[in-house]
Design an enzyme around this catalytic site. Structure first.
Site, PDB file in Angstrom:
ATOM      1  N   HIS A   5      37.556  44.372  32.882  1.00 10.70           N
ATOM      2  CA  HIS A   5      38.283  44.581  34.145  1.00 10.70           C
ATOM      3  C   HIS A   5      39.618  45.260  33.866  1.00 10.70           C
ATOM      4  O   HIS A   5      40.119  45.225  32.733  1.00 10.70           O
ATOM      5  CB  HIS A   5      38.533  43.250  34.875  1.00 10.70           C
TER       6      HIS A   5
ATOM      7  N   LYS B  18      44.167  42.298  36.202  1.00  9.87           N
ATOM      8  CA  LYS B  18      43.416  41.054  36.507  1.00  9.87           C
ATOM      9  C   LYS B  18      44.036  39.881  35.737  1.00  9.87           C
ATOM     10  O   LYS B  18      44.330  40.000  34.555  1.00  9.87           O
ATOM     11  CB  LYS B  18      41.942  41.225  36.139  1.00  9.87           C
TER      12      LYS B  18
END
Ligand code: NAD
Length: 242
Positions: free
Chosen positions: A131, A135
């Site tokens: 990600h 995040k």
């Protein structure tokens, strides 16, 4: 053409859903956000799509019940009491609740469960996700959803089987465990691969999200599917006929 009312319409997902509605020729009945009267929107809609906040859930369910319209709930971070409220509402209206509306992830979870059930414990399962650098949590909710699918396939509890990351002298891999690893960087919207590692052969099942439009598209598809259903609580796999 159905009239979709969006709860949390000014948010990132709300805006993506408005675009997704236009793409498939569905009608945007209007939106509601913090401080708005949801009952007015519910009465002007054929169904509601909720991507707002757990705090708003009770009022949103009440409005859907008062208007007698189905509701799809994509909001995450729900607690047990929210699930209880959803179960109550589902006795009166159709409700679809899911933490991931992507059709690709929904199918991937199904495939992972099937593979885990059929390949047996001598195939080690490792879930790797990537990600973007912003995040803040790991593993991702989707990685956990895929872990749950693998655990279900093996008829074990994920809480007992999961191994979160490895560092230092970890010892040999314990048979039957489900490993998680997370990469963070760049602008990756979300990549997930479930590796099945056998003796002399490997199988990898992957999903790559390019942006949040996939969640919006899946939410619209789920909403279309929900229209005309009997009261009850439904799930994303049912939308795909799984
Ligand atoms: P966001 O913060 O951009 O938008 C949320 C919107 O809801 C905002 O417009 C906000 O004003 C409104 N809102 C917040 N609290 C409210 C309240 N009490 N009453 C009424 N409106 C309220 O967030 P987002 O990225 O659009 O995500 C929204 C939700 O959807 C989050 O829970 C997120 O985790 C979830 N989500 C689910 C999926 C899925 O596939 N199911 C995908 C992405 C995001």
């Amino acid at each position: 053409m159905a009239r979709f009312g969006i709860l949390g319409s000014k948010g990132r997902m709300g805006q993506a859903i408005e675009l997704a509605l236009a793409d498939v020729g569905e009608d945007f009945a209007g939106g509601a956000g913090r401080g708005d009267d949801v009952t007015v929107l519910a009465k002007a809609s054929d169904l509601l799509i909720d991507f707002s906040s757990p705090e708003a859930l009770e009022a949103n369910l009440d409005a859907a019940m008062a208007a007698g319209v189905p509701i799809l709930i994509g909001t995450t971070g729900l607690e047990e009491r929210h699930h209880w409220l959803i179960d109550q509402a589902a006795q009166e209206i159709p409700v679809l609740q899911t933490g991931n509306t992507s059709l690709g992830v929904t199918l991937l979870a199904h495939l992972v469960r099937e593979a885990a059930a059929r390949l047996g414990e001598d195939w080690d399962i490792e879930i790797v996700e990537s990600h973007h650098r912003m995040k803040v949590d790991a593993p991702s909710g989707t990685a956990l959803l895929l872990g749950e699918a693998a655990a279900k396939g093996r008829a074990v509890s994920l809480a007992d089987a999961s191994v979160r990351g490895r560092d230092g002298i970890t010892g040999k891999r314990e048979a039957g465990t489900i490993g998680f690893a997370a990469l963070r960087g760049g602008t990756v919207a979300g990549d997930h691969t479930v590796h099945f590692l056998g003796d002399n052969e490997r199988l990898a099942l992957s999903h790559m999200a390019e942006n949040r439009s996939i969640f919006a598209k899946g939410a619209v598809r789920g909403g279309q599917w929900l229209l005309g259903k009997a009261p009850g609580r439904y799930t994303m796999p049912e939308v795909l006929g799984l």
